[in-house]
Structure formats: structure tokens, C-alpha cells
Scaffold this motif. Structure first.
Motif, PDB file in Angstrom:
ATOM      1  N   UNK A  83      -1.615  92.690  41.160  1.00 18.87           N
ATOM      2  CA  UNK A  83      -0.399  93.502  41.223  1.00 18.87           C
ATOM      3  C   UNK A  83      -0.382  94.463  40.042  1.00 18.87           C
ATOM      4  N   UNK A  84      -0.131  95.726  40.316  1.00 11.25           N
ATOM      5  CA  UNK A  84      -0.148  96.736  39.256  1.00 11.25           C
ATOM      6  C   UNK A  84       1.026  96.586  38.301  1.00 11.25           C
ATOM      7  N   UNK A  85       2.156  96.096  38.803  1.00  7.25           N
ATOM      8  CA  UNK A  85       3.358  95.993  37.976  1.00  7.25           C
ATOM      9  C   UNK A  85       4.042  94.646  38.217  1.00  7.25           C
ATOM     10  N   UNK A  86       3.464  93.559  37.719  1.00  8.40           N
ATOM     11  CA  UNK A  86       4.070  92.245  37.939  1.00  8.40           C
ATOM     12  C   UNK A  86       5.451  92.160  37.305  1.00  8.40           C
ATOM     13  N   UNK A  87       6.321  91.427  37.956  1.00  3.52           N
ATOM     14  CA  UNK A  87       7.683  91.290  37.466  1.00  3.52           C
ATOM     15  C   UNK A  87       7.721  90.435  36.206  1.00  3.52           C
ATOM     16  N   UNK A  88       8.802  90.562  35.455  1.00  6.55           N
ATOM     17  CA  UNK A  88       9.043  89.685  34.317  1.00  6.55           C
ATOM     18  C   UNK A  88       9.619  88.378  34.843  1.00  6.55           C
ATOM     19  N   UNK A  89       8.984  87.251  34.594  1.00 12.40           N
ATOM     20  CA  UNK A  89       9.497  86.001  35.156  1.00 12.40           C
ATOM     21  C   UNK A  89      10.845  85.620  34.566  1.00 12.40           C
ATOM     22  N   UNK A  90      11.640  84.941  35.383  1.00 10.51           N
ATOM     23  CA  UNK A  90      12.912  84.405  34.898  1.00 10.51           C
ATOM     24  C   UNK A  90      12.665  83.187  34.008  1.00 10.51           C
ATOM     25  N   UNK A  91      11.652  82.417  34.338  1.00  9.40           N
ATOM     26  CA  UNK A  91      11.290  81.248  33.542  1.00  9.40           C
ATOM     27  C   UNK A  91      10.588  81.698  32.266  1.00  9.40           C
ATOM     28  N   UNK A  92      11.035  81.173  31.139  1.00  3.43           N
ATOM     29  CA  UNK A  92      10.423  81.486  29.850  1.00  3.43           C
ATOM     30  C   UNK A  92       9.535  80.310  29.441  1.00  3.43           C
ATOM     31  N   UNK A  93       8.217  80.498  29.429  1.00  5.70           N
ATOM     32  CA  UNK A  93       7.332  79.387  29.045  1.00  5.70           C
ATOM     33  C   UNK A  93       7.617  78.942  27.615  1.00  5.70           C
ATOM     34  N   UNK A  94       7.416  77.671  27.323  1.00  5.36           N
ATOM     35  CA  UNK A  94       7.623  77.195  25.945  1.00  5.36           C
ATOM     36  C   UNK A  94       6.600  77.827  25.014  1.00  5.36           C
ATOM     37  N   UNK A  95       6.958  78.015  23.737  1.00  6.24           N
ATOM     38  CA  UNK A  95       6.004  78.589  22.780  1.00  6.24           C
ATOM     39  C   UNK A  95       4.696  77.800  22.749  1.00  6.24           C
ATOM     40  N   UNK A  96       3.588  78.523  22.799  1.00  5.94           N
ATOM     41  CA  UNK A  96       2.290  77.876  22.813  1.00  5.94           C
ATOM     42  C   UNK A  96       1.738  77.624  24.198  1.00  5.94           C
ATOM     43  N   UNK A  97       2.420  78.082  25.246  1.00  7.01           N
ATOM     44  CA  UNK A  97       1.992  77.818  26.615  1.00  7.01           C
ATOM     45  C   UNK A  97       0.636  78.451  26.911  1.00  7.01           C
TER      46      UNK A  97
END
Length: 289
Positions: free
Chosen positions: A9-23
């Protein structure tokens, strides 16, 4: 084969889920750049360049910290593109190589120094011409300390893979859960057979990945979630997650990586499960030192 394909995908969306630091994105690839790292003459697909700069930009966009870069089949056993990407990651990437079964100890050590921590055996007939199980086992016997073997196959050959996997002398990671038919549900024959494989050894891990490949209904990937969430809950210390970017051979779908990330809290529903899936488990396999 002359047409070069784009499968991301040329412009992937910003996920609503925020991965934990260090993911960790524990399953991704790089393609080329071809001018520097040509594809194998036996490549079954010919993608456009998708190099480390694009991969690391996606990592940051999605909120991840690290990558595990798996050698793409289009590069064959020439791991230079993967090693180049690891080298450019400032220590934030490790890799899985594809090797000739006759590889020497010196060559394996060089791969280790370059950040490789496993080798991949591919049994998808549409991607590789042959899969010499006996030679694969021979090279697995010679792997450096703390390496593992990644095995990629489809559900219809799981039964014939059981004996081979039982003889692999190091930990095993199964790509994409052996590609089960998730529409069968969590108690369907494919998932049931895969659970039996997981139960056969306590050092078999799996990547709970690729809803875009495994759930033809598409987002929100309800069948995938229903089939996979119990695996994450029942085997919390042996599951990994990754984007599969740049999604080899998915040019007809172009998965949105932001949507893929948003599947994570649906299959790992607690902060503890998310931490195991995204941090503890991949760090144990790929950054044990």
C-alpha cells in the motif's frame, strides 16, 4: 517474466492501536534495490524495489521499534539485501536467511556476525523448485548457538511435515501458522492439526500473521480473529507477529498495514499478551545476547 509488481500500500493508514514501546515487527522483507542486489534467476515473482529506507519509514509510521527481516524468496540464497538492511538499522533489526544446504561453518559465522539468527526452509511449491528435507536437516545440525529454523508450508501438507519437523535439532518457527483455512473456525481441522503440532514440542513457535492472506473476507478479518485469538491465549510464550511487508505476491489486494496492526488487540486482548507477542517473545529469539 518481465512485469515488475508492487504488492504494498502506497499510503498505509495510521493504526488506532499503539504498540508498546520496544515492539518488534517480527516478519517483514526487503526487495533489492535491484541495481545493487539482483534477484535470483529462479525467482517466481519480480517486484519493484522495497528497500530498507521504506521498511524503516513504515516501522516508524506504525509505531514499532525493531524489525526481523526474513529473506525473500525472490533473492534466493543471496542474502546481501537482507544483510544490507540489517546493517542500516543501527542495531534495530535482525534477520532470517535462506542458505544453500552446503553452506560452510565460516559462511554461517559471517551471517551471524551480520545479524542473522535463523534460516528459513520454504515448502511452497509455487515459490521454490525443490525442498531437500535431508539436506535441510544436515544444515540445521550445524547452526550457530541460539539460532532457529523457520518453516513455511501450507496446511494441506502438514501431516507429511510432522516427521521432518520432529527431527529439526533446534527451535522451530512456523510461518503464518502453516496457512490454515481460518473460515473453519478455531476448532476446525486445520487449526486442530496445527495445535497438535504445537503440542508435539515445547520449542515450536509460530507467527500469528497475515490476515490479508488467510481471511479472504478481508477487514475486519473476523474469521482470522476468531481462529487465531485462542492460539495466542493458549500458547502466549510461543507466538510472534509481523506485517509481512512488502507483502510478496499480494499485488491484487495491497493490504493496509495500519489495518493489520489494528488486528493485534483483537487477537492479543490484554496488555500482558500484547507484550509477550510483540516484545518478550521476539526479543528472546532474536536478541538473546
Amino acid at each position: 517474466m518481465t512485469e515488475r509488481i508492487i504488492s504494498w500500500h502506497a499510503h498505509p493508514s495510521k493504526p488506532k492501536f499503539i504498540p508498546p514501546p520496544g515492539a518488534v515487527d517480527a516478519h517483514c522483507h526487503v526487495f533489492g534495490p535491484q541495481a545493487q542486489f539482483p534477484f535470483s534467476p529462479s525467482a517466481k515473482y519480480l517486484p519493484e524495489d522495497a528497500g530498507p529506507e521504506k521498511l524503516f519509514a513504515l516501522r516508524d509510521h506504525l509505531g514499532f521499534s525493531r524489525n526481523v527481516i526474513v529473506q525473500a524468496s525472490c533473492h534466493g540464497t543471496d542474502n546481501r539485501a537482507t544483510l544490507d538492511a540489517i546493517n542500516k538499522s543501527a542495531g534495530m533489526a535482525r534477520g532470517v536467511a535462506v542458505v544453500d544446504p552446503d553452506i560452510s561453518y565460516g559462511e554461517l559465522d559471517a551471517l551471524h556476525q551480520g545479524g542473522i539468527r535463523g534460516i528459513r526452509f520454504n515448502f511452497l511449491k509455487r515459490l521454490v523448485d525443490n525442498a531437500p528435507k535431508d539436506k535441510f536437516l544436515a544444515v540445521a545440525d550445524r547452526l550457530p548457538k541460539d539460532w532457529h529454523v523457520v518453516v513455511y508450508f501450507e496446511a494441506d501438507i502438514l501431516a507429511e511435515m510432522r516427521e521432518f519437523i520432529a527431527h529439526i535439532p533446534v527451535p522451530v518457527v512456523v510461518d503464518h501458522m502453516g496457512r490454515p483455512d481460518v473460515s473453519q473456525g478455531p476448532e476446525g481441522p486445520d487449526i486442530t492439526a496445527f495445535r497438535e503440532l504445537l503440542d508435539s514440542r515445547d520449542d515450536i513457535w509460530t507467527k500469528v500473521t497475515c490476515p490479508d492472506r488467510l481471511d479472504p473476507a478481508g477487514p475486519p478479518y473476523a474469521d482470522f480473529v476468531a481462529a487465531v485469538r485462542p492460539l495466542v491465549e493458549d500458547y502466549p510464550g510461543r507466538v510472534l507477529w509481523g506485517t509481512d511487508w512488502p507483502h510478496p505476491n499480494m499485488q491484487d489486494i495491497l493490504p493496509d498495514d495500519g489495518s493489520l496492526v489494528d488486528v493485534i488487540p483483537q487477537i492479543a486482548v490484554t496488555a500482558e499478551l500484547q507484550r509477550k507477542l510483540l516484545i518478550d517473545n521476539p526479543m528472546q529469539l532474536y536478541w538473546p545476547d
